[in-house]
Scaffold this active site. Structure first.
Site, mmCIF file in Angstrom:
data_model
loop_
_atom_site.group_PDB
_atom_site.id
_atom_site.type_symbol
_atom_site.label_atom_id
_atom_site.label_comp_id
_atom_site.label_asym_id
_atom_site.label_seq_id
_atom_site.Cartn_x
_atom_site.Cartn_y
_atom_site.Cartn_z
ATOM 1 N N SER A 101 0.827 -1.191 0.000
ATOM 2 C CA SER A 101 0.000 0.000 0.000
ATOM 3 C C SER A 101 0.875 1.261 0.000
ATOM 4 O O SER A 101 1.661 1.464 -0.918
ATOM 5 C CB SER A 101 -0.952 -0.051 1.201
ATOM 6 O OG SER A 101 -1.890 0.976 1.159
ATOM 7 N N HIS A 126 -2.278 -1.126 -4.408
ATOM 8 C CA HIS A 126 -3.730 -1.089 -4.585
ATOM 9 C C HIS A 126 -4.190 0.356 -4.472
ATOM 10 O O HIS A 126 -3.398 1.249 -4.199
ATOM 11 C CB HIS A 126 -4.450 -1.992 -3.581
ATOM 12 C CG HIS A 126 -4.319 -1.568 -2.147
ATOM 13 N ND1 HIS A 126 -4.870 -2.274 -1.113
ATOM 14 C CD2 HIS A 126 -3.714 -0.500 -1.559
ATOM 15 C CE1 HIS A 126 -4.611 -1.677 0.034
ATOM 16 N NE2 HIS A 126 -3.911 -0.603 -0.209
#
Length: 202
Positions: A101, A126
């Site tokens: 992330s 993501h």
């Protein structure tokens, strides 16, 4: 039984007597920084402060930022990324364990050609998440608009720093994409996969 943070002897140039300092203090003086937890405002501010202070002290010595992070908050992550671009010294980013992330966003933000992953490291990218389920209807709309802007910002950075087309990055960010060190290199997130000679870099 916890032993606390280990202490090591350190003497500054020109000082006669060495003093015991905690190991992270010693490593920071050598420009070795660590993101080893979830990224929040506190750790982001600490790293930003260290980079700015050490840059004032010496603008020529590179930083080495070791990353093992499950991700964290977007805005503190963007602040840290912008600081990495702002300070005069190059910032080497080194993934050990996991850069997920916002951890992968910081990893890709290192100086191009100076981003490295350990052989068994994992990288995950993501899109930014939100707490929609806690919001009222009006807040939901405002948060959705802000989230879309943040997603566009993150996507632009990944496109710029990986050299991948916009459609590839956008598609990857639709879901959790886990990459090995070599796959992260193929994606342009890192430039090198470390081997037994990588100790020469530091």
């Amino acid at each position: 039984m916890p032993i606390g943070v280990p202490k090591v002897l350190f003497g500054s140039p020109g000082e006669e007597d060495a003093a015991w300092v905690d190991i992270y203090n010693r490593l920071h003086r050598e420009r070795l920084l660590f993101l080893g937890q979830e990224l929040d405002s506190e750790i982001s501010n600490q790293l930003v402060g260290l980079m700015v202070y050490l840059s004032i002290e010496d603008k020529t010595r590179d930083f080495f930022l070791f990353i093992n992070s499950p991700g964290g908050w977007v805005i503190p992550g963007i602040g840290l990324y912008d600081t990495m671009q702002f300070v005069p010294p190059d910032v080497h980013t080194i993934c050990m364990g996991l850069a997920a992330s916002m951890g992968s966003f910081i990893l890709v933000g290192g100086e191009i050609t100076k981003r490295l992953a350990f052989p068994h490291a994992r990288v995950m990218i993501h899109q930014p998440a939100s707490s929609f389920y806690e919001a009222q209807a009006g807040e939901f709309v405002l948060e959705a608009e802000e989230l879309l802007k943040l997603r566009e910002t993150l996507t632009r950075v990944y496109v710029q720093r990986t050299g991948k087309p916009l459609w590839v990055v956008s598609e990857d960010m639709e879901r959790d994409v886990f990459l090995s060190a070599t796959e992260a290199q193929a994606h342009g997130i890192v430039d090198l996969v470390g081997d037994e000679n990588m100790g020469d870099l530091v």
